[in-house]
Scaffold this active site. Sequence first.
Site, PDB file in Angstrom:
ATOM      1  N   ASP B 204       0.905  -1.138   0.000  1.00 33.20           N
ATOM      2  CA  ASP B 204       0.000   0.000   0.000  1.00 33.20           C
ATOM      3  C   ASP B 204       0.950   1.195   0.000  1.00 33.20           C
ATOM      4  O   ASP B 204       1.546   1.518   1.032  1.00 33.20           O
ATOM      5  CB  ASP B 204      -0.884   0.009   1.247  1.00 33.20           C
ATOM      6  CG  ASP B 204      -1.866   1.157   1.200  1.00 33.20           C
ATOM      7  OD1 ASP B 204      -1.545   2.191   0.567  1.00 33.20           O
ATOM      8  OD2 ASP B 204      -2.952   1.036   1.783  1.00 33.20           O
ATOM      9  N   HIS B 205       1.118   1.823  -1.158  1.00 32.49           N
ATOM     10  CA  HIS B 205       2.223   2.788  -1.254  1.00 32.49           C
ATOM     11  C   HIS B 205       2.039   3.984  -0.326  1.00 32.49           C
ATOM     12  O   HIS B 205       2.979   4.720  -0.063  1.00 32.49           O
ATOM     13  CB  HIS B 205       2.450   3.242  -2.700  1.00 32.49           C
ATOM     14  CG  HIS B 205       1.377   4.134  -3.220  1.00 32.49           C
ATOM     15  ND1 HIS B 205       0.300   3.673  -3.914  1.00 32.49           N
ATOM     16  CD2 HIS B 205       1.215   5.460  -3.109  1.00 32.49           C
ATOM     17  CE1 HIS B 205      -0.476   4.695  -4.218  1.00 32.49           C
ATOM     18  NE2 HIS B 205       0.056   5.798  -3.748  1.00 32.49           N
ATOM     19  N   HIS B 267      -5.862   2.942   1.443  1.00 28.48           N
ATOM     20  CA  HIS B 267      -5.156   4.103   1.998  1.00 28.48           C
ATOM     21  C   HIS B 267      -5.867   4.734   3.197  1.00 28.48           C
ATOM     22  O   HIS B 267      -5.257   5.017   4.210  1.00 28.48           O
ATOM     23  CB  HIS B 267      -4.966   5.184   0.932  1.00 28.48           C
ATOM     24  CG  HIS B 267      -4.395   4.671  -0.349  1.00 28.48           C
ATOM     25  ND1 HIS B 267      -3.458   3.679  -0.386  1.00 28.48           N
ATOM     26  CD2 HIS B 267      -4.622   5.022  -1.638  1.00 28.48           C
ATOM     27  CE1 HIS B 267      -3.128   3.435  -1.647  1.00 28.48           C
ATOM     28  NE2 HIS B 267      -3.823   4.235  -2.427  1.00 28.48           N
TER      29      HIS B 267
HETATM   30  N1  LIG Z   1       1.052   2.570 -12.668  1.00 31.00           N
HETATM   31  C1  LIG Z   1       0.983   2.962 -11.414  1.00 31.00           C
HETATM   32  O1  LIG Z   1       1.382   4.050 -11.060  1.00 31.00           O
HETATM   33  C2  LIG Z   1       0.393   2.038 -10.372  1.00 31.00           C
HETATM   34  C3  LIG Z   1       0.187   2.550  -9.081  1.00 31.00           C
HETATM   35  C4  LIG Z   1      -0.294   1.698  -8.100  1.00 31.00           C
HETATM   36  C5  LIG Z   1      -0.572   0.389  -8.405  1.00 31.00           C
HETATM   37  N2  LIG Z   1      -0.384  -0.088  -9.678  1.00 31.00           N
HETATM   38  C6  LIG Z   1      -0.665  -1.511  -9.955  1.00 31.00           C
HETATM   39  O2  LIG Z   1       0.475  -2.121 -10.541  1.00 31.00           O
HETATM   40  C7  LIG Z   1       0.081  -3.072 -11.487  1.00 31.00           C
HETATM   41  C8  LIG Z   1       0.724  -2.741 -12.826  1.00 31.00           C
HETATM   42  O3  LIG Z   1       0.243  -1.473 -13.248  1.00 31.00           O
HETATM   43  P1  LIG Z   1       0.771  -0.736 -14.530  1.00 31.00           P
HETATM   44  O4  LIG Z   1       0.190   0.605 -14.492  1.00 31.00           O
HETATM   45  O5  LIG Z   1       2.225  -0.872 -14.646  1.00 31.00           O
HETATM   46  O6  LIG Z   1       0.058  -1.582 -15.681  1.00 31.00           O
HETATM   47  P2  LIG Z   1       0.494  -1.682 -17.195  1.00 31.00           P
HETATM   48  O7  LIG Z   1       1.192  -0.460 -17.634  1.00 31.00           O
HETATM   49  O8  LIG Z   1      -0.698  -2.145 -17.929  1.00 31.00           O
HETATM   50  O9  LIG Z   1       1.574  -2.852 -17.180  1.00 31.00           O
HETATM   51  C9  LIG Z   1       1.220  -4.197 -17.100  1.00 31.00           C
HETATM   52  C10 LIG Z   1       2.422  -5.040 -17.474  1.00 31.00           C
HETATM   53  O10 LIG Z   1       2.004  -6.392 -17.494  1.00 31.00           O
HETATM   54  C11 LIG Z   1       2.344  -6.969 -18.747  1.00 31.00           C
HETATM   55  N3  LIG Z   1       1.335  -7.931 -19.120  1.00 31.00           N
HETATM   56  C12 LIG Z   1       0.000  -7.776 -19.108  1.00 31.00           C
HETATM   57  N4  LIG Z   1      -0.588  -8.944 -19.468  1.00 31.00           N
HETATM   58  C13 LIG Z   1       0.404  -9.819 -19.690  1.00 31.00           C
HETATM   59  C14 LIG Z   1       0.450 -11.186 -20.065  1.00 31.00           C
HETATM   60  N5  LIG Z   1      -0.661 -11.886 -20.262  1.00 31.00           N
HETATM   61  N6  LIG Z   1       1.641 -11.777 -20.192  1.00 31.00           N
HETATM   62  C15 LIG Z   1       2.781 -11.093 -20.007  1.00 31.00           C
HETATM   63  N7  LIG Z   1       2.808  -9.803 -19.667  1.00 31.00           N
HETATM   64  C16 LIG Z   1       1.626  -9.170 -19.502  1.00 31.00           C
HETATM   65  C17 LIG Z   1       2.388  -5.830 -19.690  1.00 31.00           C
HETATM   66  O11 LIG Z   1       3.279  -6.198 -20.690  1.00 31.00           O
HETATM   67  P3  LIG Z   1       3.031  -5.840 -22.218  1.00 31.00           P
HETATM   68  O12 LIG Z   1       2.891  -4.369 -22.250  1.00 31.00           O
HETATM   69  O13 LIG Z   1       4.244  -6.339 -22.864  1.00 31.00           O
HETATM   70  O14 LIG Z   1       1.773  -6.559 -22.566  1.00 31.00           O
HETATM   71  C18 LIG Z   1       2.975  -4.722 -18.832  1.00 31.00           C
HETATM   72  O15 LIG Z   1       4.355  -4.871 -18.793  1.00 31.00           O
HETATM   73  C19 LIG Z   1      -1.426  -3.054 -11.507  1.00 31.00           C
HETATM   74  O16 LIG Z   1      -1.901  -4.053 -10.665  1.00 31.00           O
HETATM   75  C20 LIG Z   1      -1.776  -1.699 -10.932  1.00 31.00           C
HETATM   76  O17 LIG Z   1      -3.012  -1.699 -10.292  1.00 31.00           O
HETATM   77  C21 LIG Z   1       0.110   0.727 -10.658  1.00 31.00           C
END
Ligand SMILES: NC(=O)c1ccc[n+]([C@@H]2O[C@H](COP(=O)([O-])OP(=O)(O)OC[C@H]3O[C@@H](n4cnc5c(N)ncnc54)[C@H](OP(=O)(O)O)[C@@H]3O)[C@@H](O)[C@H]2O)c1
Lengths: 355, 516
Positions: B204-205, B267
């Site tokens: 939980d950041h 949060h």
């Molecule tokens: N972004 C933030 O600031 C943030 C903040 C808090 C929490 N989170 C959490 O962190 C997690 C990731 O978020 P994100 O924003 O980084 O999402 P994202 O940009 O959609 O990244 C998802 C990653 O997973 C990979 N992926 C998805 N489906 C896949 C599959 N079937 N096989 C292999 N690779 C797959 C994607 O790779 P490809 O692009 O190569 O498909 C991408 O590298 C989520 O649970 C989100 O709720 C994110």
Amino acid sequence: MANSEMISWSADDLDGPSLLNALGSVVPDALDGAKPIVATVLTLGLYVKGVSSPKWVSLAQELAKQHPSRILVINPTTQDGQPRLDVAISATVAERGQGETPTLFSECVELNLKGGLATHWIDFLQPLIRPGLPAYLWWLVTPPGPDFRWDLLSTSGFTHLVIDSKTENWRQWLPSLRQALAYHMHVDDLEWQRLRDLRHHWAQLTDEPRVLKTLLNMESIEVTAPNPRWSQWIWWVTWIASRLGWNLVLDHDRTPSAIETDLGPVPIMVAESPDTTVTIVSDNVRVTTQISQPTLKSVAYHGDTAILTLDEHRIATSLQEDMHNILNRGHDVLFSQTLQCLLAAEDSLGGTLDA
Amino acid sequence: MSTAIMEKPMANPLREGLVDGRRPQPFTLVIFGAAGDLAHRKLFPALYNLMLDRLLPAHFNIVGLARHPYSDQEFRKEIEESIRHYSRRPWDAGEFSRFADEIHYVTANFDDAEAYRQLAAILQGIADRTHMPQNHLFYMATPPSFYPIIAQNLGAAGLNKPKQESDWVRIIVEKPFGRDLASAQDLNNDLHQVFDERQIFRIDHYLGKETVQNILVFRFANGIFEPLWNHQYIDHVQITVAESLGVEGRGSYYDNAGAIRDMVQNHMLQLVSLMAMEPPVAFEADAVRDEKVKVLRAIRPFSTRDISEYTVRGQYESGFIDGSPVPGFLDEPDIASDSRTDTFVAMRLLIDNWRWAGVPFYLRTGKRLAKRATEIAVQFKTAPHRFFSQTATPELEPNVLTLKIQPDEGIALRFGAKVPGPVVRIRTVNMEFLYGTSFADAAPEAYERLLLDAMIGDSTLFTRKDEVESAWTLVTSILNGWARAKNPIPTYESGSWGPQEAEQLIARDGFRWRRP
Ligand SMILES: NC(=O)c1ccc[n+]([C@@H]2O[C@H](COP(=O)([O-])OP(=O)(O)OC[C@H]3O[C@@H](n4cnc5c(N)ncnc54)[C@H](OP(=O)(O)O)[C@@H]3O)[C@@H](O)[C@H]2O)c1
């Protein structure tokens, strides 16, 4: 600090009350009468006695950007002649939102003292120390003489003494540190701070059970350095002795010559060499660290076979960064324990070195 | 017969007392979803800044895994680019040359078992070449539906357990952790099939934020507040997490979540726990989390009637933010035109324990509110004897202690002071402490602290299984109540402080929301 403004003021041949008066009025006068919120979190005294390099005032001002402070640069130029005080004040004021009270972020007061004032500077400084906040006295050049009034200093409001055992032979600081401790000041050394890399490196080495075993069973310690008076090795061996609850043995000129371990005395051999190294040796393992500026490089040998290596990059720190680190991390209790170990070794010699 | 005696490894005496010595052992970080937004914006920059602070060991490796095809070399370049873009400190070629001994990338789908064999081979190769301990940190930066799939595959490939007793294997799970109690329990069960609880680090950041951690320091390192921290002196508490942003391109995620899942379950309930918990016996992971869980369990459950009276949800309509027009929620991209998702929540919580009996905690959070502000305001009871009631000061305000979490981090205390003059006139004044002025050092990012803690194995700032489930128990009961209600969702104008109903919720108890 966004939107900050520097307000400067200086005057020659001032007395104490006029200085206090100036400290209260220089900033409001420059702000058309507005009284700022004071955000300083500490008082920082720098005792520089005639040593003009580095540029203490700008160094202190840089520090105050990270640690909002009232800085007192104490420069007793000569004890001869009539008492005289020349002062320069520079204050940094930060604007907050529009219509909000400005914040006084730091004040640097440069005090050039002559005559009696150069001797009795502690009395003179007392009203300038901000009450209720930590007050550090950085005494980085020559150590105080034997007649220095530690009793006055400790009641003046300064709670911390910071020295730099690199600049002088470390032994000369010992009597001062003993005195400061006796008067319940927190004591820190910039050289100890600079040793942080090496201590962490050794903690990492001894995470490895074979190295830890070597340490616990060591038979000798070897140190090489271009300047064997280098104080860091002394802190390094004393730190090890203190961590393991062993006694340090000093020779007649106060240089560590052995550690009394549970298994008997471990001699410390110090040799002059272009390379700086520290080594521990047990009957079959030898762990050596080569200390150079970009790296700390350690190898543990079993006979001629290297059984473990650890290379780490070192950060070269400036004096300002070293000072910043001490302020940031606060007093290091580990240093007090190490210092106590050294002082205990000196006690067992009977009689202490005069300052 | 062997008479080997099991000796407990001796503690390293040279580690003792290194206050700033929280340096992890050499490790390999495996990021699932390494091509994604979180990895680029947060994880790579956090690692880089930890390295600049000399908080990483001399040796570490990174392995990335996602579908996007990269070679190892291209992946290193990606890391470099994201550090250049997002690091709080500038990129430095010399420093970066020491960033990770080995960097690998596996192009694969998370449900492909072969990918995990490949991963195992890479990890074994690293171990053979570097002779480093096989400490592995798996980071799930992936869509949440993959958390169980990845865990299961790691287990099948034998990567869930350390190779030697002195090594460690840990897994970091991102938010969201479930979408209700049942799914959170299922996810916990799935993870526990493969990992022990002490291997699981649920992020939980918020807990990585300096100002959130400061709540504990403020409460427990200062003798003056704790004696007042109870129902005898505190009248009520208001917690506000207000955002001026809308859904910002995350429409499809947000429409499935809503403010209560996105903010309250994690949060805001963390903030409540930290504010309300009893002093832990030690500042150590389980002791702290035991006390936090006790708070969550003491929150009075909501009856159906309580849900309609003491919770309010809302949805933003169009309006103005900072003078510019913004669309309403239903007009945002990827939002269903009949969406009933909450973009605003307000509620009243009661904590049924000795310390907090009768002290309401009011929570409110929303998107497109007037201003971005996160704060906790503790309002104290008024002085018992109206000593100055005969004076010309009718409007004497109660004392309020405000912990400001963002954007202007600090602490403010409101109290009354005499206006100079011959009659007793009292004016409310504020005593303010601002982090920005007292500590000018840039605070580390939340992800730096959390990554470091996970590498060290300190789970104090991560949520435990029972903590997550207790929070979901409360939130699920509210979600169920809302699902049963058929009345239209209250709306509010973008740029306001939420729907009228939220004002009524607190007004019923005789209070008003603060304007942060
Ligand atoms: N972004 C933030 O600031 C943030 C903040 C808090 C929490 N989170 C959490 O962190 C997690 C990731 O978020 P994100 O924003 O980084 O999402 P994202 O940009 O959609 O990244 C998802 C990653 O997973 C990979 N992926 C998805 N489906 C896949 C599959 N079937 N096989 C292999 N690779 C797959 C994607 O790779 P490809 O692009 O190569 O498909 C991408 O590298 C989520 O649970 C989100 O709720 C994110």
